[in-house]
Write an enzyme that holds these catalytic residues in place. Structure first.
Site, PDB file in Angstrom:
ATOM      1  N   PRO A 129       0.798  -1.224   0.000  1.00  0.00           N
ATOM      2  CA  PRO A 129       0.000   0.000   0.000  1.00  0.00           C
ATOM      3  C   PRO A 129       0.835   1.281   0.000  1.00  0.00           C
ATOM      4  CG  PRO A 129      -0.110  -1.111   2.129  1.00  0.00           C
ATOM      5  CD  PRO A 129       0.544  -2.056   1.174  1.00  0.00           C
ATOM      6  N   ASN A 130       0.324   2.254  -0.718  1.00  0.00           N
ATOM      7  CA  ASN A 130       0.868   3.620  -0.799  1.00  0.00           C
ATOM      8  C   ASN A 130       2.156   3.739  -1.614  1.00  0.00           C
ATOM      9  OD1 ASN A 130      -1.183   4.839   0.888  1.00  0.00           O
ATOM     10  ND2 ASN A 130      -0.250   3.733   2.577  1.00  0.00           N
ATOM     11  N   ARG A 143       5.192  11.076  -2.331  1.00  0.00           N
ATOM     12  CA  ARG A 143       4.935  10.811  -0.919  1.00  0.00           C
ATOM     13  C   ARG A 143       6.212  10.942  -0.088  1.00  0.00           C
ATOM     14  NH1 ARG A 143       4.806   4.629   1.192  1.00  0.00           N
ATOM     15  NH2 ARG A 143       4.067   5.064   3.292  1.00  0.00           N
ATOM     16  N   TYR A 170      11.327   8.570   1.378  1.00  0.00           N
ATOM     17  CA  TYR A 170      11.241   7.507   0.367  1.00  0.00           C
ATOM     18  C   TYR A 170      11.914   7.842  -0.960  1.00  0.00           C
ATOM     19  CZ  TYR A 170       7.922   5.663   3.751  1.00  0.00           C
ATOM     20  OH  TYR A 170       7.340   5.193   4.902  1.00  0.00           O
ATOM     21  N   ASN A 210       7.983  -5.520  -1.109  1.00  0.00           N
ATOM     22  CA  ASN A 210       7.966  -4.415  -0.156  1.00  0.00           C
ATOM     23  C   ASN A 210       6.524  -4.351   0.343  1.00  0.00           C
ATOM     24  OD1 ASN A 210       7.881  -2.125   1.339  1.00  0.00           O
ATOM     25  ND2 ASN A 210       8.923  -0.822  -0.156  1.00  0.00           N
ATOM     26  N   ALA A 257       3.153  -0.749   4.783  1.00  0.00           N
ATOM     27  CA  ALA A 257       2.706  -0.785   6.186  1.00  0.00           C
ATOM     28  C   ALA A 257       2.204  -2.163   6.608  1.00  0.00           C
ATOM     29  CB  ALA A 257       1.626   0.269   6.396  1.00  0.00           C
ATOM     30  N   HIS A 291       4.076  -4.381   9.159  1.00  0.00           N
ATOM     31  CA  HIS A 291       3.972  -4.251  10.617  1.00  0.00           C
ATOM     32  C   HIS A 291       2.641  -4.720  11.164  1.00  0.00           C
ATOM     33  CE1 HIS A 291       7.269  -1.716   9.374  1.00  0.00           C
ATOM     34  NE2 HIS A 291       6.446  -0.888   8.774  1.00  0.00           N
ATOM     35  N   ASP A 350       1.397 -15.401   6.606  1.00  0.00           N
ATOM     36  CA  ASP A 350       0.926 -16.772   6.441  1.00  0.00           C
ATOM     37  C   ASP A 350       0.896 -17.182   4.970  1.00  0.00           C
ATOM     38  OD1 ASP A 350       0.673 -17.017   9.161  1.00  0.00           O
ATOM     39  OD2 ASP A 350      -1.525 -16.983   9.196  1.00  0.00           O
ATOM     40  N   GLU A 396      12.412  -9.586   1.540  1.00  0.00           N
ATOM     41  CA  GLU A 396      11.660  -8.407   1.985  1.00  0.00           C
ATOM     42  C   GLU A 396      12.537  -7.174   1.807  1.00  0.00           C
ATOM     43  OE1 GLU A 396      10.784  -8.665   6.172  1.00  0.00           O
ATOM     44  OE2 GLU A 396      10.102  -6.575   6.273  1.00  0.00           O
ATOM     45  N   HIS A 423      12.761  -2.714   1.951  1.00  0.00           N
ATOM     46  CA  HIS A 423      12.192  -1.425   2.349  1.00  0.00           C
ATOM     47  C   HIS A 423      13.100  -0.313   1.865  1.00  0.00           C
ATOM     48  CE1 HIS A 423       9.251  -3.343   4.907  1.00  0.00           C
ATOM     49  NE2 HIS A 423      10.208  -4.157   5.299  1.00  0.00           N
ATOM     50  N   LEU A 424      12.497   0.755   1.385  1.00  0.00           N
ATOM     51  CA  LEU A 424      13.277   1.921   0.974  1.00  0.00           C
ATOM     52  C   LEU A 424      13.953   2.554   2.187  1.00  0.00           C
ATOM     53  CD1 LEU A 424      10.243   2.916  -1.041  1.00  0.00           C
ATOM     54  CD2 LEU A 424      12.439   2.971  -2.187  1.00  0.00           C
ATOM     55  N   SER A 425      13.183   2.751   3.245  1.00  0.00           N
ATOM     56  CA  SER A 425      13.718   3.375   4.457  1.00  0.00           C
ATOM     57  C   SER A 425      14.261   2.290   5.387  1.00  0.00           C
ATOM     58  CB  SER A 425      12.618   4.169   5.159  1.00  0.00           C
ATOM     59  OG  SER A 425      11.576   3.298   5.584  1.00  0.00           O
ATOM     60  N   ARG A 485      13.420   3.862  12.598  1.00  0.00           N
ATOM     61  CA  ARG A 485      12.265   4.760  12.537  1.00  0.00           C
ATOM     62  C   ARG A 485      11.381   4.548  13.783  1.00  0.00           C
ATOM     63  NH1 ARG A 485       9.462   4.784   6.884  1.00  0.00           N
ATOM     64  NH2 ARG A 485       8.470   6.581   7.895  1.00  0.00           N
ATOM     65  N   ARG A 500       7.309   0.655  13.500  1.00  0.00           N
ATOM     66  CA  ARG A 500       7.842   0.159  12.223  1.00  0.00           C
ATOM     67  C   ARG A 500       8.987  -0.838  12.426  1.00  0.00           C
ATOM     68  NH1 ARG A 500       5.558   3.591   8.279  1.00  0.00           N
ATOM     69  NH2 ARG A 500       5.226   5.648   9.144  1.00  0.00           N
TER      70      ARG A 500
HETATM   71  C1  DQA Z   1       8.244   1.009   3.783  1.00  0.00           C
HETATM   72  C2  DQA Z   1       8.323   1.215   5.294  1.00  0.00           C
HETATM   73  C3  DQA Z   1       6.957   1.047   5.934  1.00  0.00           C
HETATM   74  O1  DQA Z   1       7.032   1.259   7.325  1.00  0.00           O
HETATM   75  C4  DQA Z   1       5.972   2.058   5.355  1.00  0.00           C
HETATM   76  O2  DQA Z   1       4.692   1.846   5.894  1.00  0.00           O
HETATM   77  C5  DQA Z   1       5.956   2.027   3.880  1.00  0.00           C
HETATM   78  C6  DQA Z   1       7.220   1.921   3.152  1.00  0.00           C
HETATM   79  C7  DQA Z   1       9.604   1.322   3.096  1.00  0.00           C
HETATM   80  O3  DQA Z   1       9.763   0.907   1.963  1.00  0.00           O
HETATM   81  O4  DQA Z   1      10.467   1.975   3.687  1.00  0.00           O
HETATM   82  O5  DQA Z   1       4.910   2.167   3.249  1.00  0.00           O
HETATM   83  O6  DQA Z   1       7.931  -0.333   3.512  1.00  0.00           O
END
Ligand code: DQA
Length: 165
Positions: free
Chosen positions: A27-28, A35, A40, A91, A94, A97, A104, A115, A117-119, A124, A128
């Site tokens: 998501p997002n 964003r 990011y 990725n 959210a 978490h 599952d 897995e 993550h950009l950040s 953080r 997270r």
């Molecule tokens: C994220 C980190 C997550 O905590 C956040 O909700 C995201 C992006 C990252 O790529 O850093 O949507 O997965």
């Protein structure tokens, strides 16, 4: 602009089978480039996908890439991957978490999963810093911006090639 380094195309080894991989963005992540760019980065999801396709090609892999803001859509894609792909790069956004269901699904299909993550989620907010996905992934790459995806793809492909040899 965030620099994107793509793996050396000479890394192709003749005779290796083409790998088929699923890349999932949660998501997002469709809002990347707009964003919270301080966290990011300024690259769009399309730019990241393009770099992933380029790197996959150089490493003799093909990618199905899907972004969804819906947990069930991501889960259905993971289920389908069992018949179609050899590994997953994800990725989870959210859902990292919050989603036992996503965890599952990954455990259920048993495909090697990386897995990303950009950040750096570990430096953080406290909420997270826990990932439901990490325990069912072969590894996690976090904190390198868009490079996290490319490093993750490289690691997944190398893992699958080693497993097959
Ligand atoms: C994220 C980190 C997550 O905590 C956040 O909700 C995201 C992006 C990252 O790529 O850093 O949507 O997965």
């Amino acid at each position: 602009m965030d620099p994107l380094v793509v793996a050396d195309p000479t890394a192709i080894t003749p005779g290796l089978d083409i790998l088929s991989l699923l890349v999932l963005h949660g998501p997002n992540l469709n809002l990347l480039g707009v964003r919270e760019v301080g966290i990011y980065g300024s690259l769009s999801l399309e730019q990241i996908d393009q770099a992933l396709h380029q790197q996959a090609h150089s490493l003799k892999a093909k990618l199905e890439i899907l972004q969804s803001n819906h947990e069930g859509v991501l889960i259905d894609a993971i289920h389908r991957a069992r018949q179609q792909h050899q590994g997953i790069l994800i990725n989870p956004g959210a859902y990292t978490h919050t989603s036992i269901a996503l965890r599952d699904a990954i455990a259920g299909v048993g495909l090697p999963t990386v897995e990303v993550h950009l950040s750096n989620i570990h430096r953080r907010e406290a909420f997270r810093q826990h990932s439901y996905i990490a325990a069912v992934a072969i590894g996690q790459i976090s904190g390198f911006g868009a490079q996290s995806y490319l490093l993750g793809l490289q690691a997944l492909i190398q893992h699958l090639r080693l497993q097959a040899s």
